[in-house]
Write an enzyme that holds these catalytic residues in place. Structure first.
Site: not given
Length: 184
Positions: A42-43, A98, A102, A151
């Site tokens: 979903k990002g 995307e 990471d 984060f």
């Protein structure tokens, strides 16, 4: 929600400028071609929507859902395809969109899958790149900006499905994910 953010890393204005730069670069690189732009849900949604406004060539769009986090803050290395493409990639130039690279695990797996399916070329466009988090060698071609190993949430990135709607990229306060909840 804003009270859960330690600091803003990338402002809304900076995101728009990055998307414009990346869109222009993709348009130059794929001039005369019609790439398939594949968003990883979903990002990717805010980034893909902003990025594609600046792509001036013909493109087709499709989406996949792949996950290796499964509701945690650390990847477990087990990539699951939850929604596959509706389009064939055989003989196509593919650009995967995307929100963040990471560990590289999810994207590496998806790229291998698309190669097996016969994609002519595969590149990755990411808003954020976090090279300190890599567990495998993976380098996206189109990068908005590098971020430190913190984060981050906002502009599509989430923690337990929250914060995706922030118009900027922020660092989530550690006490939020350490206690496992969010202020509502």
């Amino acid at each position: 929600m804003k009270n859960d953010i330690l600091k803003v890393l990338v402002s809304e204005e900076e995101i728009k400028a990055m998307c414009k730069r990346l869109g222009e670069e993709i348009s130059r690189d794929y001039e005369g071609k019609t790439p398939l732009v594949v968003g990883l849900l979903k990002g990717c949604v805010p980034f893909m929507a902003e990025l594609t406004k600046y792509i001036t060539i013909k493109i087709e769009m499709d989406f996949m859902v792949a996950s290796s986090y499964h509701g945690t803050i650390n990847t477990i290395g087990d990539v699951k395809i939850k929604k596959d493409l509706d389009s064939s990639v055989s003989g196509r130039d593919v650009i995967i969109v995307e929100d963040i690279v990471d560990t590289g695990n999810t994207l590496s797996t998806i790229c291998e899958l698309l190669k097996i399916r016969g994609a002519k070329s595969i590149e990755v466009a990411t808003l954020l790149d976090k090279p300190e988090g890599r567990v495998i060698d993976f380098n996206p071609k189109y990068v908005g900006t590098l971020v430190p190993k913190e984060f981050v949430v906002g502009f599509g990135l989430d923690y337990n499905e929250y914060y995706r709607n922030l118009p900027y990229i922020g660092v989530l306060k550690p006490e939020i994910y350490e206690r496992g909840d969010v202020d509502e």
